[in-house]
Structures are given as C-alpha cells and as structure tokens.
Scaffold this active site. Structure first.
Site, mmCIF file in Angstrom:
data_model
loop_
_atom_site.group_PDB
_atom_site.id
_atom_site.type_symbol
_atom_site.label_atom_id
_atom_site.label_comp_id
_atom_site.label_asym_id
_atom_site.label_seq_id
_atom_site.Cartn_x
_atom_site.Cartn_y
_atom_site.Cartn_z
ATOM 1 N N ALA A 138 13.291 9.480 -26.166
ATOM 2 C CA ALA A 138 14.328 8.450 -26.106
ATOM 3 C C ALA A 138 15.003 8.135 -27.435
ATOM 4 O O ALA A 138 16.089 7.560 -27.455
ATOM 5 C CB ALA A 138 13.741 7.162 -25.520
ATOM 6 N N PRO A 151 17.223 8.191 -30.796
ATOM 7 C CA PRO A 151 17.212 6.814 -31.303
ATOM 8 C C PRO A 151 17.662 5.760 -30.296
ATOM 9 O O PRO A 151 17.752 4.592 -30.635
ATOM 10 C CB PRO A 151 18.197 6.877 -32.468
ATOM 11 N N GLY A 152 17.996 6.158 -29.048
ATOM 12 C CA GLY A 152 18.199 5.146 -28.018
ATOM 13 C C GLY A 152 19.542 5.116 -27.332
ATOM 14 O O GLY A 152 19.730 4.323 -26.410
ATOM 15 N N GLY A 153 20.475 5.972 -27.722
ATOM 16 C CA GLY A 153 21.794 5.930 -27.097
ATOM 17 C C GLY A 153 21.763 6.242 -25.615
ATOM 18 O O GLY A 153 22.252 5.463 -24.788
ATOM 19 N N LYS A 154 21.162 7.380 -25.256
ATOM 20 C CA LYS A 154 21.086 7.735 -23.838
ATOM 21 C C LYS A 154 20.200 6.754 -23.076
ATOM 22 O O LYS A 154 20.480 6.405 -21.933
ATOM 23 C CB LYS A 154 20.561 9.163 -23.682
ATOM 24 N N ASP A 184 3.483 10.589 -27.180
ATOM 25 C CA ASP A 184 3.794 12.005 -27.298
ATOM 26 C C ASP A 184 4.169 12.527 -25.908
ATOM 27 O O ASP A 184 3.346 12.513 -24.991
ATOM 28 C CB ASP A 184 2.574 12.749 -27.843
ATOM 29 N N ASP A 212 15.800 14.987 -23.663
ATOM 30 C CA ASP A 212 16.763 15.473 -24.649
ATOM 31 C C ASP A 212 15.929 15.899 -25.846
ATOM 32 O O ASP A 212 15.620 15.099 -26.724
ATOM 33 C CB ASP A 212 17.748 14.357 -25.015
ATOM 34 N N CYS A 264 21.073 19.089 -28.116
ATOM 35 C CA CYS A 264 22.310 19.058 -28.895
ATOM 36 C C CYS A 264 22.381 20.329 -29.739
ATOM 37 O O CYS A 264 22.629 20.292 -30.929
ATOM 38 C CB CYS A 264 22.382 17.817 -29.774
#
Length: 472
Positions: free
Chosen positions: A289, A291-294, A339, A356, A409
């Site tokens: 998750a 840094p939290g955008g999605k 983890d 991701d 990405c």
C-alpha cells in the site's frame, strides 16, 4: 636591464568577490544531494525551495528556474556527459563530481534553455567560484566556452553514433537513457524507430501535476474551482494543474480530501474496483500500500459500496504515510505493517486484492529522472523473486470468484508479463481477465488481456496491469 623591465607596472587589479546566485547555488546543492546521498530530487528539492522562500531569497520565478535547472540537468545527464567528455582533456571519471555538477548545470543552460550564451557561461563561472574556488572556475570557463560553440542538435550529431550503425546507442545518447533501458523499453513497446523515440522523448518532458478527488471527500468540480486546472484525460476523479501549479495551495489537498496521483495510478485502482465479481464484494486488500495513493482511492471507492479496505505495507515509515493518506476516509479501513509474502491474514478472505509490487520504476522516469542512472540490469534479479512471491500471496488471499490486480510502475517485460506467466503456470485455479474494457476511452491498449500504459500514448506513467480471477 631591458627596456621592458624598466617600465612601471600598473596597479594590480583588485580581487572581485564572486557573485552569489541563490537560484544556481540551490540547484547545485540539490544535484550534490542526489549524487552524494542517492537522494531523489522530488524529495530533496521541495524543502530547499521552502527554506529559500522563508529566507526571502526566492520568488515564484526563482523557484521555477531552480526546478528547471535541477530536473532538466538530471533528465539530460547522459547527453550532457557525452558533450562534456568531448570538451575535456581527460576521462570524465577523473573530473571531480562537484565540478561535473557545475559543468552539467552550465551545459543545460547552454543547450537546454533559452538563457543567452554569455549569461549561461558567466553565471556558471560565478557559481564555480563560490562552490569550487577560483582555480577550478577557470577550468569550468574553458570547458563551457567549448560547449557553447554548438547547439544541442549539433552536439548530438557529433557525439552520438549513427543510428544505422548502432540504433540503441544512438538513442541512448540522443535521448539520455542508459543503453540497457533503451533496449528494455523497446522490447516492451515493440514496433519501429518512431515509437521508441516518442517514448524516450516523453520521458524527458516535464510531467503534469495530476490531482485525484477522493470519492465522498471531494469532487473534481471543487478542485477545478481552485484555480488554473482542467479535467483529467481518462480518470473521472483526475484534475490536471496548469504548469507551475502548487498542490499545497489547494485546500482539499491540504486537508487530505484530495491528493497528488498520476492518472495511470488512478486507472489501475479503478480497473480493479470495477472488475466484475461473482459473489460478495465486502473485503478489499491493498497488499503493497505504501505510500498510500492507490490505497486512499480504493478506500474511498470501497466506502461507497459498504466495503472495507485492509492496507498492508511492510516498511513502518511507509505504513505511516498510508495511514496519513487514509485518515478521514468515510468508511471503515485498517492499516497494518506486514510482509506481503508472509501475511497475518487468513487465505481466501478477500474479494478484491491489489499488489502494486516494488520494481525498478522504469515507468516513472519523467518524475524521477535520476533513477535511470541508478538502476542496473542486475536489479531485476532482486525484484523478480519478491514480485512472484507477492503475486502468489495475493492469489492465495483472494476467494474463489474474486479478482487480483497485479501492477507495476515498470514496463520491463521481466517485471510484467514474465512474472504473471511464471506464477500462473503453477496456478491452474486462475484465469486472466481482459482489463481493456475497464479502461474505457483509452486508445492503443494492445491485444490484451493485460494493459500497458505509456507516457507518449496516454500521458501517464508507464503503469502495467494484469487482472486475474481465482476460479477454483
């Protein structure tokens, strides 16, 4: 005694102190941090700019110039290195790194901006006097006067090998990418010269700042009212800021009701959220998750449907960023530090799962241009096992009939299709789902069923997405 020696000498010229230019000194400091500490420019530059503004040294135009000098120099570093190497009398590795940074800043001003030649050279020499001393400033002056003898196109014709002799090395020099990255991107993209040149050129463009209006917390209409902005191209929650737009000036961003998020990242979350399910739709997981955008977008979408999101992140400081991004979400959620290859949750309990995965980041070179010079082909060897492990865990975590989204990405085939193919070979209880209908309106999505986005085709980072249904 000769006649010449009897002539009286004029008074020695008084020493002139170097002129301190706050903009160029800040740009130099940022480049040194990137070089010495392996820092990322997008993390180093903002606090430097804030400090300069607080001291009263900078206005908006100064900040824009400093940003252009830093990012422009990093994006074109490979090309400028080739040009500088042609103008010095020693191997480039023997030039002290601080000197090379000043030379690169000067080369960018001469070859990549509209700053007049005399101003670019004199400003760079003054910077060298301040940060390097008068002796090495003379060396900087001599080298940059040679650089100034031609423009960027003229120099690339001199220093790049002909395309017909070595296409990949030609493109590497002209478009300032390591040769192995050119080769990897070309393999993934396919096609001829025009496509890869457009992609490499897009990597060197300044990316737009894109905001996301988190559902139930803000709207695109609110963000559009804030100032010079326009709707996103593809995501219904995206708003693009005009050049120079400052996200921190937007009230909804300051309050966490909106965020900065590339449109490709938004599309990956939306595709997973909108994939058809068999059965309930109550429990969602973001397995990587930070840094939290999605996670913030998924949590908001889940809240609209009465679903719950569990956001898991292995690194504690990144888990803290996730918690901050989700704070204030209208529906239930939980953030855990765990983890993803050894999860604390029971298998088969989630309806939708996103992973991701950590990757080389070759799809975000517009935003992190220095990453292209740090990554090595051998990095793929360390990421590969982790990516496969995370996908296996994600497939174990989803219930029968549920959907897993595998995203990176990076467009490198070793991080995208190769990972998915290897894992699914061992999983007869899965099937690929065509992701293309879940990205309506986007052109050039290929043959499917997975999707690869591209900067030059879609204006997004080069995000990859495969959707996988667990069937039994």
């Amino acid at each position: 005694m000769s006649e010449q020696s009897r002539r009286p000498r004029g008074p020695a010229k008084p020493y002139r102190r170097p002129q301190k230019d706050p903009v160029r000194i800040l740009a130099f400091e940022a480049l040194r941090a990137v070089d010495e500490r392996d820092a990322y420019a997008n993390l180093v530059l903002p606090p430097l700019l804030r400090k300069a503004r607080d001291k009263g040294d900078f206005d908006a135009r100064d900040a824009a110039l400093a940003t252009e000098l830093v990012y422009g120099t990093l994006r074109r570093q490979g090309t400028y290195d080739a040009v500088i190497a042609a103008c010095v009398d020693r191997p480039l590795r023997e030039v002290d790194p601080p000197v090379l940074d000043v030379l690169s800043l000067g080369a960018h001003q001469l070859l990549g901006t509209r700053i007049p030649t005399h101003a670019a050279v004199s400003a760079s020499v003054e910077l060298a006097r301040v940060v390097l001393g008068d002796g090495r400033a003379k060396f900087v002056n001599a080298v940059l006067r040679k650089v100034a003898q031609d423009d960027l196109q003229g120099w690339t014709e001199k220093v790049a090998p002909p395309y017909d002799e070595d296409p990949e090395d030609h493109l590497a020099v002209v478009h300032s990418h390591p040769r192995w990255v050119v080769s990897a991107l070309w393999d993934s993209l396919g096609g001829g010269r025009a496509g890869i040149e457009e992609l490499l050129a897009a990597d060197n463009e300044r990316p737009e700042v894109t905001l996301v209006a988190r559902p139930g917390r803000s709207t695109t209409e609110e963000l559009l009212r804030e100032g010079a902005a326009e709707p996103g191209r593809w995501s219904p929650y995206a708003v693009r800021l005009a050049e120079g737009g400052e996200p921190g000036a937007v009230e909804a961003v300051r309050e966490g009701r909106a965020g900065v998020q590339d449109e490709g990242s938004q599309l990956v979350a939306l595709a997973l959220a909108n994939a058809p399910l068999d059965g309930p739709d109550a429990r969602w997981l973001d397995g990587c998750a930070g840094p939290g955008g999605k996670a913030a977008l998924l949590a908001a979408l889940a809240a609209e449907r009465g679903a719950t999101l569990l956001a898991s992140e292995k690194q504690p400081h990144r888990a803290g960023l996730v918690a901050r991004a989700l704070h204030g979400n209208p529906g239930p959620y939980q953030v855990v530090t765990a983890d993803g290859t050894r999860p604390p949750w029971r298998p088969g309990v989630f309806d939708r799962v996103l992973v991701d995965v950590p990757c080389t980041g070759l799809g975000a070179l517009r935003r992190r241009p220095e990453a292209r010079w740090r990554r090595r082909p051998e990095d793929l060897d360390s990421f590969g096992p982790l990516q496969r492990g995370l996908l296996r865990t994600a497939l174990d975590s989803v219930r029968v009939g549920g959907i897993v989204g595998y995203a990176t990405c990076s467009p490198h085939l070793a991080e995208t299709r190769a990972v998915v193919a290897d894992v699914l070979k061992q999983r007869p209880d899965t099937e690929l789902v065509d992701a293309r209908p879940l990205l309506p309106g986007l052109p050039a999505l290929g043959d499917g069923p997975d999707v690869q986005l591209w900067p030059h085709l879609h204006g997004t980072d080069a995000m990859y997405l495969a959707l996988i249904r667990r069937t039994g």
